[in-house]
Motif scaffolding. Structure first.
Motif, PDB file in Angstrom:
ATOM      1  N   PRO A 270       0.818  -1.213   0.000  1.00  0.00           N
ATOM      2  CA  PRO A 270       0.000   0.000   0.000  1.00  0.00           C
ATOM      3  C   PRO A 270       0.858   1.274   0.000  1.00  0.00           C
ATOM      4  CG  PRO A 270      -0.940  -1.609   1.510  1.00  0.00           C
ATOM      5  CD  PRO A 270       0.400  -2.151   1.039  1.00  0.00           C
ATOM      6  N   ALA A 271       1.971   1.246   0.717  1.00  0.00           N
ATOM      7  CA  ALA A 271       2.846   2.428   0.754  1.00  0.00           C
ATOM      8  C   ALA A 271       3.407   2.749  -0.635  1.00  0.00           C
ATOM      9  CB  ALA A 271       3.987   2.211   1.742  1.00  0.00           C
ATOM     10  N   GLU A 272       3.761   1.708  -1.401  1.00  0.00           N
ATOM     11  CA  GLU A 272       4.240   1.939  -2.772  1.00  0.00           C
ATOM     12  C   GLU A 272       3.155   2.572  -3.632  1.00  0.00           C
ATOM     13  OE1 GLU A 272       7.224  -1.249  -4.474  1.00  0.00           O
ATOM     14  OE2 GLU A 272       5.661  -2.250  -3.275  1.00  0.00           O
TER      15      GLU A 272
ATOM     16  N   ALA B 171      -6.541   6.982  -1.706  1.00  0.00           N
ATOM     17  CA  ALA B 171      -7.378   6.970  -0.503  1.00  0.00           C
ATOM     18  C   ALA B 171      -8.846   7.209  -0.847  1.00  0.00           C
ATOM     19  CB  ALA B 171      -6.873   7.995   0.517  1.00  0.00           C
ATOM     20  N   ARG B 172      -9.319   6.447  -1.833  1.00  0.00           N
ATOM     21  CA  ARG B 172     -10.728   6.520  -2.244  1.00  0.00           C
ATOM     22  C   ARG B 172     -11.328   5.111  -2.091  1.00  0.00           C
ATOM     23  NH1 ARG B 172      -8.386  10.950  -3.170  1.00  0.00           N
ATOM     24  NH2 ARG B 172      -9.169  12.610  -4.471  1.00  0.00           N
ATOM     25  N   PRO B 173     -11.552   4.651  -0.847  1.00  0.00           N
ATOM     26  CA  PRO B 173     -11.937   3.258  -0.611  1.00  0.00           C
ATOM     27  C   PRO B 173     -13.264   2.835  -1.237  1.00  0.00           C
ATOM     28  CG  PRO B 173     -12.152   4.548   1.406  1.00  0.00           C
ATOM     29  CD  PRO B 173     -11.467   5.418   0.391  1.00  0.00           C
ATOM     30  N   LYS B 174     -14.119   3.778  -1.567  1.00  0.00           N
ATOM     31  CA  LYS B 174     -15.423   3.418  -2.130  1.00  0.00           C
ATOM     32  C   LYS B 174     -15.513   3.657  -3.637  1.00  0.00           C
ATOM     33  CE  LYS B 174     -17.624   4.064   2.254  1.00  0.00           C
ATOM     34  NZ  LYS B 174     -18.701   4.528   3.046  1.00  0.00           N
TER      35      LYS B 174
ATOM     36  N   THR C 291      -8.878  -1.319  -7.600  1.00  0.00           N
ATOM     37  CA  THR C 291      -8.286  -1.584  -6.290  1.00  0.00           C
ATOM     38  C   THR C 291      -7.036  -0.731  -6.084  1.00  0.00           C
ATOM     39  OG1 THR C 291      -9.183  -3.817  -6.327  1.00  0.00           O
ATOM     40  CG2 THR C 291      -7.390  -3.391  -4.773  1.00  0.00           C
ATOM     41  N   ALA C 292      -6.200  -0.649  -7.091  1.00  0.00           N
ATOM     42  CA  ALA C 292      -5.002   0.202  -6.997  1.00  0.00           C
ATOM     43  C   ALA C 292      -5.389   1.670  -6.849  1.00  0.00           C
ATOM     44  CB  ALA C 292      -4.120   0.003  -8.226  1.00  0.00           C
ATOM     45  N   TYR C 293      -6.395   2.112  -7.590  1.00  0.00           N
ATOM     46  CA  TYR C 293      -6.849   3.505  -7.474  1.00  0.00           C
ATOM     47  C   TYR C 293      -7.329   3.789  -6.049  1.00  0.00           C
ATOM     48  CZ  TYR C 293      -9.632   7.709  -7.955  1.00  0.00           C
ATOM     49  OH  TYR C 293     -10.150   8.963  -7.778  1.00  0.00           O
TER      50      TYR C 293
END
Length: 163
Positions: A78-80, A113-116, A106-108
């Motif tokens: 996730p940090a990458e 930081a757009r979980p939805k 999923t990568a986006y």
């Protein structure tokens, strides 16, 4: 690869080991990016990955969220993805394409930081640029065929307008 005046800047998640070895985006046999790009009407003919340098003639650019090559995108931390998202946002802000197209929801979600987030046009902009999330064209993404990918790409093509 791209520059100012682009209709769409496409961003893959990261290069496959095969793409890294060839130096061409979406180069792995079985990747559906190039067929979807053509079938959607973005390019007048099917391009080979080695012809990626012709994309700016059609108002298109291509890059990745993360530069590190892996066998599978899920090998990225996730940090990458977050760090790569910051670099991609800077690039989008500098080049100002009509749309930033991220190939992989999923990568986006992680990178920005757009979980939805869902597929299609996004309510938020990145560096002032409208964002459109497209399916990952990897052959590992069995949920989509070349035809359904092309249909998703065509919606973006229509929104991006003529070059």
């Amino acid at each position: 690869m791209g520059g100012p005046g682009l209709r769409v800047l496409f961003s893959g998640i990261n290069p496959s080991l095969y793409s890294a070895a060839t130096g061409h985006h979406f180069a792995r046999p079985g990747n559906r990016f190039w067929p979807a790009l053509h079938r959607s009407g973005f390019t007048p003919r099917l391009l080979h990955p080695s012809e990626q340098w012709t994309l700016p003639e059609s108002g298109l650019g291509i890059t990745n969220v993360v530069a590190r090559a892996t066998a599978r995108a899920d090998e990225l931390s996730p940090a990458e993805l977050v760090a790569g998202g910051e670099i991609l946002a800077s690039l989008a802000g500098r080049w100002r394409p009509r749309y930033l197209a991220v190939l992989g929801v999923t990568a986006y979600r992680t990178a920005f930081a757009r979980p939805k987030a869902t597929m299609g046009p996004q309510p938020d902009r990145i560096a002032g640029v409208p964002v459109w999330v497209l399916p990952n064209p990897s052959g590992l993404n069995a949920h989509y065929t070349v035809d359904t990918l092309a249909a998703a790409f065509a919606e973006l093509r229509d929104a991006a307008g003529p070059f």
